[in-house]
Motif scaffolding. Structure first.
Motif, mmCIF file in Angstrom:
data_model
loop_
_atom_site.group_PDB
_atom_site.id
_atom_site.type_symbol
_atom_site.label_atom_id
_atom_site.label_comp_id
_atom_site.label_asym_id
_atom_site.label_seq_id
_atom_site.Cartn_x
_atom_site.Cartn_y
_atom_site.Cartn_z
ATOM 1 N N LEU A 120 0.679 -1.147 0.205
ATOM 2 C CA LEU A 120 0.001 -0.037 0.047
ATOM 3 C C LEU A 120 0.967 1.305 -0.027
ATOM 4 C CD1 LEU A 120 -2.708 -1.013 2.612
ATOM 5 C CD2 LEU A 120 -3.061 -0.768 -0.169
ATOM 6 N N GLU A 121 2.095 1.399 0.706
ATOM 7 C CA GLU A 121 2.944 2.507 0.718
ATOM 8 C C GLU A 121 3.486 2.741 -0.443
ATOM 9 O OE1 GLU A 121 7.222 2.779 2.496
ATOM 10 O OE2 GLU A 121 5.841 2.353 3.972
ATOM 11 N N PHE A 122 3.891 1.620 -1.160
ATOM 12 C CA PHE A 122 4.590 1.575 -2.531
ATOM 13 C C PHE A 122 3.482 2.474 -3.622
ATOM 14 C CE2 PHE A 122 5.496 -0.456 -6.626
ATOM 15 C CZ PHE A 122 6.858 0.058 -6.721
ATOM 16 N N LEU A 123 2.229 1.649 -3.496
ATOM 17 C CA LEU A 123 1.275 2.041 -4.588
ATOM 18 C C LEU A 123 0.906 3.719 -4.248
ATOM 19 C CD1 LEU A 123 -1.076 -0.912 -4.758
ATOM 20 C CD2 LEU A 123 0.692 -0.525 -6.416
ATOM 21 N N ALA A 124 0.700 4.093 -3.112
ATOM 22 C CA ALA A 124 0.734 5.485 -2.757
ATOM 23 C C ALA A 124 1.701 6.132 -3.136
ATOM 24 C CB ALA A 124 0.339 5.506 -1.399
ATOM 25 N N GLU A 125 2.953 5.788 -3.151
ATOM 26 C CA GLU A 125 4.065 6.448 -3.470
ATOM 27 C C GLU A 125 4.009 6.802 -4.932
ATOM 28 O OE1 GLU A 125 8.829 5.365 -4.014
ATOM 29 O OE2 GLU A 125 7.881 5.130 -1.867
ATOM 30 N N VAL A 126 3.637 5.529 -5.700
ATOM 31 C CA VAL A 126 3.737 5.678 -7.306
ATOM 32 C C VAL A 126 2.493 6.519 -7.480
ATOM 33 C CG1 VAL A 126 3.051 4.361 -9.259
ATOM 34 C CG2 VAL A 126 4.570 3.327 -7.476
#
Length: 110
Positions: free
Chosen positions: A99-105
């Protein structure tokens, strides 16, 4: 060794693999990719999150590290004491990282 992963997780993964093998069709032959995908990892231009369980077999760990090094901008996260099924062995950390990675993307696309 069988003791490095929770027995319930081992049993679940074993059953998944067995089910897949039983459902495979006997016809057809694998077609090699030319050039091999491993030689084209540097061509990837998409956000990439690589997660590696350090208790996985050594080839799996090496492959994950190689993938992270080869794809420009890839993020590598290593899980000590975790084998191959990271999402089953550490589901909370796995989910939080995804979720953190997708939010960053998503933030970078805006």
């Amino acid at each position: 060794p069988a003791t490095r992963v929770d027995p319930n997780i081992r049993r679940t993964v074993h059953d998944w693999i067995l089910t897949t093998y039983r459902q495979e069709r006997s016809e057809g032959k694998p077609q090699p990719i030319r050039p091999p995908a491993v030689e084209r990892l540097g061509d990837l231009r998409c956000p990439t999150l690589v997660m590696v369980g350090l208790a996985d077999e050594p080839g799996g760990v090496q492959s994950g590290r190689h993938l992270a090094k080869s794809v420009s901008g890839a993020r590598l996260v290593e899980f000590p004491g975790v084998a191959h099924m990271i999402n089953l062995e550490e589901p909370q950390r796995f989910g939080d990282l995804v979720l953190e990675f997708l939010a960053e993307v998503d933030r970078k696309r805006a």
